[in-house]
Design an enzyme around this catalytic site. Structure first.
Site, PDB file in Angstrom:
ATOM      1  CG  ASP A 135      15.548  61.810  32.760  1.00  0.00           C
ATOM      2  OD1 ASP A 135      16.250  61.726  31.737  1.00  0.00           O
ATOM      3  OD2 ASP A 135      14.947  60.823  33.242  1.00  0.00           O
ATOM      4  CE1 TYR A 159      20.573  64.682  24.078  1.00  0.00           C
ATOM      5  CE2 TYR A 159      20.555  63.224  25.983  1.00  0.00           C
ATOM      6  CZ  TYR A 159      19.876  64.015  25.065  1.00  0.00           C
ATOM      7  OH  TYR A 159      18.513  64.134  25.140  1.00  0.00           O
TER       8      TYR A 159
END
Length: 350
Positions: A135, A159
């Site tokens: 998410d 990331y």
């Protein structure tokens, strides 16, 4: 017999997925391709290492020749890509490593699978590539609202940017080649076998050693917490029944802020293990760069289409998790002592 190539299967979610699949299915073969970086732990899979339907291969998903060799040797039906550098703090220090593994590695897997699965009339029946995403690719939420599959991607860390880039490549292989794919985007997982750099196992481990419990900023950053076995069930259902080319959000409807999580762990340890552990161990530290304030997932699509729902409430899941780590202190000790490296070299004759 269906054959699964599970990449990153020695990691936290990957190893839980392998255990889940062998418990649910009797007629499957799982090939676990894992580079065994610091977070890959073969002890996670000791219960299945002698299963004749389990094959471990040490290697990098960026190694095209290795991946091609696996597709030539085995008739692979499904690729489930868990392999990723996944810790935000490390991505801030080493963004190029995350770009290589998470983006280049994904493209390597896609290319090899595409070549192996292509047929004159399109793609062979019964094949699918599933990208396990996060998410975090959506960015940050305000106090209200939820991430939906239609929410524009707005990643903020190296990331999450690398994961979003990989998602776009997976989508491109569907849009361009009609390759059979799905993408799942999950909220924060917790449960057994999680490497102790992540919030929950880190706090449990520090409570064990009565070490300070570091809290970024005010500790009020909110995450939606998903028990890992519920996540594994969702992946299995998407593999079997997910509509091709679709993204499915997988969330737990368990939003909690970091400080609440930490105080919950302290309370359980204080009441059940060591009464000297208390909130005086909490230490607020400088906030993480680009720290998203809130994540929250709307899992209605996977619920309505596939019938999946999170079965484990946070109150039950966190107790199960804490108990697991206290019952498996040697597992934690091996990770932090270096003994694990000697184990896998001996067992796999490396």
């Amino acid at each position: 017999m269906k054959t699964y190539l599970v990449t990153g299967g020695a990691g936290f979610i990957g190893s839980n997925f392998i255990h889940y699949m062998f418990k649910k299915h009797q007629d499957i073969h799982i090939i676990n391709l894992d580079k065994l970086t610091y977070a890959g732990n073969l002890e996670n899979l000791k219960k299945v290492e002698n299963n004749p339907n389990y094959t471990f291969v040490k290697g990098d998903i960026c190694d095209k020749k290795l991946v091609e060799g696996l597709f030539k040797k085995y008739d692979i039906d499904y690729v489930v890509n868990f392999a990723a550098e996944s810790h935000v703090d490390r991505s801030i220090r080493e963004p190029e490593l995350f770009a290589k593994t998470n983006v280049v590695g994904t493209v390597t897997l896609l290319n090899v699978a595409k070549t192996a699965w292509e047929a004159e009339s399109g793609f062979k029946e019964g094949k699918k590539y599933l990208q396990v995403s996060t998410d975090e690719v959506y960015g940050s939420l305000g106090k209200e609202g939820y991430f939906m599959e239609t929410t524009p991607l707005d990643p903020h860390s190296p990331y999450s940017s690398s994961k979003a880039s990989a998602d776009f490549m997976v989508k491109a292989f569907y849009d361009t080649y009609k390759m059979p794919i799905n993408i799942t985007r999950c909220s924060n997982n917790y449960g057994p076998y999680q490497f102790p750099e992540k919030l929950i196992p880190l706090m449990i481990n520090n409570c064990l050693g009565k070490k300070p419990l570091p809290v970024y900023g005010d500790g009020l950053n909110i995450r939606d917490w998903l028990y890992v076995e519920d996540h594994c069930k969702a992946i299995d259902m998407v593999l079997e029944s997910g509509r091709l080319g679709q993204v499915y959000n997988v969330g737990g409807h368990n939003e909690r802020n970091n400080l609440y999580i930490i105080k919950t762990i302290i309370s359980y340890v204080h009441d059940n293990v060591d009464s000297t552990v208390d909130e005086s161990l909490i230490k607020h530290v400088e906030d993480r760069k680009g720290h998203d304030r809130r994540y929250g997932i709307d899992p209605e699509k996977i619920k309505n289409e596939l019938g999946w729902y999170p079965e484990t409430s946070f109150e039950i899941g966190i107790v199960k998790t804490i108990k697991w780590y206290f019952d498996n202190k040697d597992w934690m000790k091996n990770l932090t002592s270096g003994a694990y490296e000697e184990y896998y070299k001996k067992y796999y004759k490396m």
